[in-house]
Design a protein around this motif. Sequence first.
Motif, PDB file in Angstrom:
ATOM      1  N   ASP A   1     -14.223  -0.089   0.964  1.00 44.59           N
ATOM      2  CA  ASP A   1     -13.712  -0.926   2.051  1.00 44.59           C
ATOM      3  C   ASP A   1     -13.254  -0.037   3.203  1.00 44.59           C
ATOM      4  N   GLN A   2     -14.234   0.387   4.012  1.00 48.19           N
ATOM      5  CA  GLN A   2     -13.946   1.318   5.091  1.00 48.19           C
ATOM      6  C   GLN A   2     -13.053   0.702   6.158  1.00 48.19           C
ATOM      7  N   GLN A   3     -13.160  -0.592   6.371  1.00 47.94           N
ATOM      8  CA  GLN A   3     -12.320  -1.250   7.379  1.00 47.94           C
ATOM      9  C   GLN A   3     -10.843  -1.137   7.015  1.00 47.94           C
ATOM     10  N   LEU A   4     -10.534  -1.369   5.753  1.00 47.63           N
ATOM     11  CA  LEU A   4      -9.141  -1.238   5.331  1.00 47.63           C
ATOM     12  C   LEU A   4      -8.684   0.211   5.437  1.00 47.63           C
ATOM     13  N   LYS A   5      -9.557   1.156   5.109  1.00 48.84           N
ATOM     14  CA  LYS A   5      -9.177   2.564   5.192  1.00 48.84           C
ATOM     15  C   LYS A   5      -8.853   2.969   6.630  1.00 48.84           C
ATOM     16  N   ILE A   6      -9.683   2.516   7.571  1.00 52.03           N
ATOM     17  CA  ILE A   6      -9.420   2.839   8.972  1.00 52.03           C
ATOM     18  C   ILE A   6      -8.146   2.144   9.443  1.00 52.03           C
ATOM     19  N   ALA A   7      -7.908   0.931   8.955  1.00 46.46           N
ATOM     20  CA  ALA A   7      -6.663   0.229   9.286  1.00 46.46           C
ATOM     21  C   ALA A   7      -5.459   1.018   8.776  1.00 46.46           C
ATOM     22  N   PHE A   8      -5.578   1.554   7.576  1.00 47.15           N
ATOM     23  CA  PHE A   8      -4.484   2.362   7.011  1.00 47.15           C
ATOM     24  C   PHE A   8      -4.252   3.604   7.870  1.00 47.15           C
ATOM     25  N   ASN A   9      -5.339   4.281   8.245  1.00 49.99           N
ATOM     26  CA  ASN A   9      -5.207   5.443   9.134  1.00 49.99           C
ATOM     27  C   ASN A   9      -4.492   5.066  10.427  1.00 49.99           C
ATOM     28  N   THR A  10      -4.904   3.938  10.996  1.00 45.49           N
ATOM     29  CA  THR A  10      -4.395   3.527  12.297  1.00 45.49           C
ATOM     30  C   THR A  10      -2.910   3.207  12.254  1.00 45.49           C
ATOM     31  N   ILE A  11      -2.498   2.452  11.252  1.00 47.59           N
ATOM     32  CA  ILE A  11      -1.103   2.023  11.222  1.00 47.59           C
ATOM     33  C   ILE A  11      -0.172   3.148  10.780  1.00 47.59           C
ATOM     34  N   THR A  12      -0.698   4.128  10.034  1.00 51.11           N
ATOM     35  CA  THR A  12       0.134   5.262   9.616  1.00 51.11           C
ATOM     36  C   THR A  12       0.028   6.432  10.584  1.00 51.11           C
ATOM     37  N   GLY A  13      -0.929   6.366  11.511  1.00 48.48           N
ATOM     38  CA  GLY A  13      -1.106   7.470  12.444  1.00 48.48           C
ATOM     39  C   GLY A  13      -1.597   8.728  11.784  1.00 48.48           C
ATOM     40  N   THR A  14      -2.401   8.584  10.728  1.00 50.90           N
ATOM     41  CA  THR A  14      -2.903   9.735   9.972  1.00 50.90           C
ATOM     42  C   THR A  14      -4.425   9.705   9.933  1.00 50.90           C
TER      43      THR A  14
ATOM     44  N   LEU B   1       0.858  -1.177   0.000  1.00 50.77           N
ATOM     45  CA  LEU B   1       0.000   0.000   0.000  1.00 50.77           C
ATOM     46  C   LEU B   1       0.901   1.237   0.000  1.00 50.77           C
ATOM     47  N   PRO B   2       0.316   2.410  -0.124  1.00 47.79           N
ATOM     48  CA  PRO B   2       1.143   3.621   0.000  1.00 47.79           C
ATOM     49  C   PRO B   2       1.810   3.708   1.379  1.00 47.79           C
ATOM     50  N   ASP B   3       2.804   4.557   1.472  1.00 43.00           N
ATOM     51  CA  ASP B   3       3.504   4.849   2.730  1.00 43.00           C
ATOM     52  C   ASP B   3       4.208   3.623   3.311  1.00 43.00           C
ATOM     53  N   ASP B   4       4.636   2.711   2.447  1.00 51.02           N
ATOM     54  CA  ASP B   4       5.416   1.536   2.873  1.00 51.02           C
ATOM     55  C   ASP B   4       4.650   0.624   3.834  1.00 51.02           C
ATOM     56  N   ILE B   5       3.353   0.551   3.640  1.00 50.90           N
ATOM     57  CA  ILE B   5       2.521  -0.363   4.419  1.00 50.90           C
ATOM     58  C   ILE B   5       2.191  -1.575   3.552  1.00 50.90           C
ATOM     59  N   ALA B   6       2.299  -2.755   4.123  1.00 53.78           N
ATOM     60  CA  ALA B   6       1.991  -3.987   3.396  1.00 53.78           C
ATOM     61  C   ALA B   6       0.636  -4.523   3.841  1.00 53.78           C
TER      62      ALA B   6
ATOM     63  N   LEU C   1     -14.379  -5.929  -0.620  1.00 52.17           N
ATOM     64  CA  LEU C   1     -13.114  -5.827   0.108  1.00 52.17           C
ATOM     65  C   LEU C   1     -11.956  -5.761  -0.876  1.00 52.17           C
ATOM     66  N   ILE C   2     -10.970  -4.959  -0.544  1.00 55.56           N
ATOM     67  CA  ILE C   2      -9.739  -4.954  -1.325  1.00 55.56           C
ATOM     68  C   ILE C   2      -8.855  -6.095  -0.819  1.00 55.56           C
ATOM     69  N   VAL C   3      -8.547  -7.014  -1.701  1.00 54.48           N
ATOM     70  CA  VAL C   3      -7.715  -8.164  -1.368  1.00 54.48           C
ATOM     71  C   VAL C   3      -6.610  -8.275  -2.410  1.00 54.48           C
ATOM     72  N   PRO C   4      -5.358  -8.416  -1.994  1.00 56.74           N
ATOM     73  CA  PRO C   4      -4.280  -8.535  -2.981  1.00 56.74           C
ATOM     74  C   PRO C   4      -4.491  -9.716  -3.913  1.00 56.74           C
ATOM     75  N   GLY C   5      -4.122  -9.544  -5.161  1.00 57.97           N
ATOM     76  CA  GLY C   5      -4.161 -10.637  -6.113  1.00 57.97           C
ATOM     77  C   GLY C   5      -2.892 -11.464  -6.028  1.00 57.97           C
ATOM     78  N   SER C   6      -2.870 -12.535  -6.782  1.00 57.75           N
ATOM     79  CA  SER C   6      -1.710 -13.420  -6.757  1.00 57.75           C
ATOM     80  C   SER C   6      -0.482 -12.798  -7.411  1.00 57.75           C
ATOM     81  N   ASN C   7      -0.679 -11.706  -8.156  1.00 54.18           N
ATOM     82  CA  ASN C   7       0.450 -11.071  -8.838  1.00 54.18           C
ATOM     83  C   ASN C   7       1.158 -10.022  -7.982  1.00 54.18           C
ATOM     84  N   SER C   8       0.615  -9.730  -6.794  1.00 54.29           N
ATOM     85  CA  SER C   8       1.252  -8.811  -5.831  1.00 54.29           C
ATOM     86  C   SER C   8       1.421  -7.393  -6.362  1.00 54.29           C
ATOM     87  N   ASP C   9       0.582  -6.976  -7.304  1.00 53.80           N
ATOM     88  CA  ASP C   9       0.668  -5.601  -7.791  1.00 53.80           C
ATOM     89  C   ASP C   9       0.357  -4.624  -6.660  1.00 53.80           C
ATOM     90  N   PRO C  10       1.044  -3.490  -6.607  1.00 53.71           N
ATOM     91  CA  PRO C  10       0.777  -2.509  -5.551  1.00 53.71           C
ATOM     92  C   PRO C  10      -0.660  -2.004  -5.593  1.00 53.71           C
TER      93      PRO C  10
END
Length: 432
Positions: free
Chosen positions: A411-424, A217-222, A391-400
């Motif tokens: 996918d609001q759950q993933l968005k809140i997770a992104f906020n949480t782990i980036t502190g933004t 994901l952006p900001d070096d989050i996997a 839901l956003i789920v990575p594909g087998s090709n691992s594209d960013p």
Amino acid sequence: MRRKPTSTDQPAHTRSFGAIQRVLVAFALLASFGLGMGIDRLSGPQTNAASSFQDAPNYATLEETWNLIQDNYVALDDVNESDLIYGAASGMVEALGDTGHSTFQTPAQAKQFENVLSGEFVGIGVSLDYSTGSPIISYTFDGSPADQAGIRSGDVITAIDGTITAGLKPEDVQALLLGDEGEDVTLSISRPSTGETLELTMTRAVIEYPLVTYAMLPDDIALINVSQYATGVTNELKTAIRAVKREGATGIILDLRNNGGGLVFEAIGVASQFVPEGEPLYLYQEREGDPRSVNAVPNGLWTDAPLVVLMNNNTASSSEMTIGGIMAANRGESIGEATFGTGTILTPFDLSDGSGLNLGTAKWLLPDGSSAWHVGIQPDIPVSQPVDTELIVPGSNSDPITMDDLEASSDQQLKIAFNTITGTDTFPADSN
């Protein structure tokens, strides 16, 4: 990337069988086979019961029912006696109240169940959600018969080869969907998004799928998605963690949504990648005896770096064990919805005719001694989503996965997770 809708409800070598009940992680469509963990492989019926079956107080009722059916049922010629026996056995297990976990399996179901844990199935390549009481397509696998036939997330299966699905149990749906490679099956589909009614025929095929997919994901989050705890998932997860480390990941969002569980030794392996050695993952308690702690094993690859876990009502059994261990060790925030709520550990029994019984022979508890049985695990940050959310789920090709992908997603759950782990506050709480 692939997208799949969330669901709100499919856990061993001994094996741990979690509840697949509403979500059919068994892409070969193994309806409500729980996947959790059994401790011993036991064969055949046991003879050390407190009393014999025939000595049970109401045994006569069962025998009388059988006789009345044989003597009086109007369409007896259409009845398969094996179905009556299997129905009685299934009803007996259901009466235990270990919903979605302890299960009786016919010989065909037992054989297919063995394949579930191998990561390869014969089916059409879909995952189903039963949270509304009807089989709803959660997602299809790229290139699968269902994908090629045009089945979409959110489609409702109303009939299978002419048999109406309304009122059917998950295992009944599974029985209709199962078949041999090369056989056709026709689904009647209701598509709420357009109001269409469709008849789609597809040919069953061998379905292979990755247990773990990942993407940056952006900001070096996997983002790492674990779909099921089948054989080899720990090794696949290690591969994914090493890969995102090479790509500079500074945080991981672990997605266990719609993961119905699997082998418990794999659950220990998965959790141990994130929880330091020796920390308790869950407590194991047999029918007679005190609980004992099952702890994280050494050499985890992400035991002290930022972590967030996604969960929903379809997160069950081995997934719940993983989450319970992560939360107890304060390794990261959990985000989403309460989990399914399993609480037993299953032992598989092989019966004499090839049928099988996955029976809860022990309990598992959270590290603090509390139980998730029937209540689930509550997330640190509750975020609910409609059942048809993609839901956003990575594909087998691992594209960013880009910021544009995230912004366009519901996918609001993933968005809140992104906020949480980036502190933004990159994504407002009410976005989409």
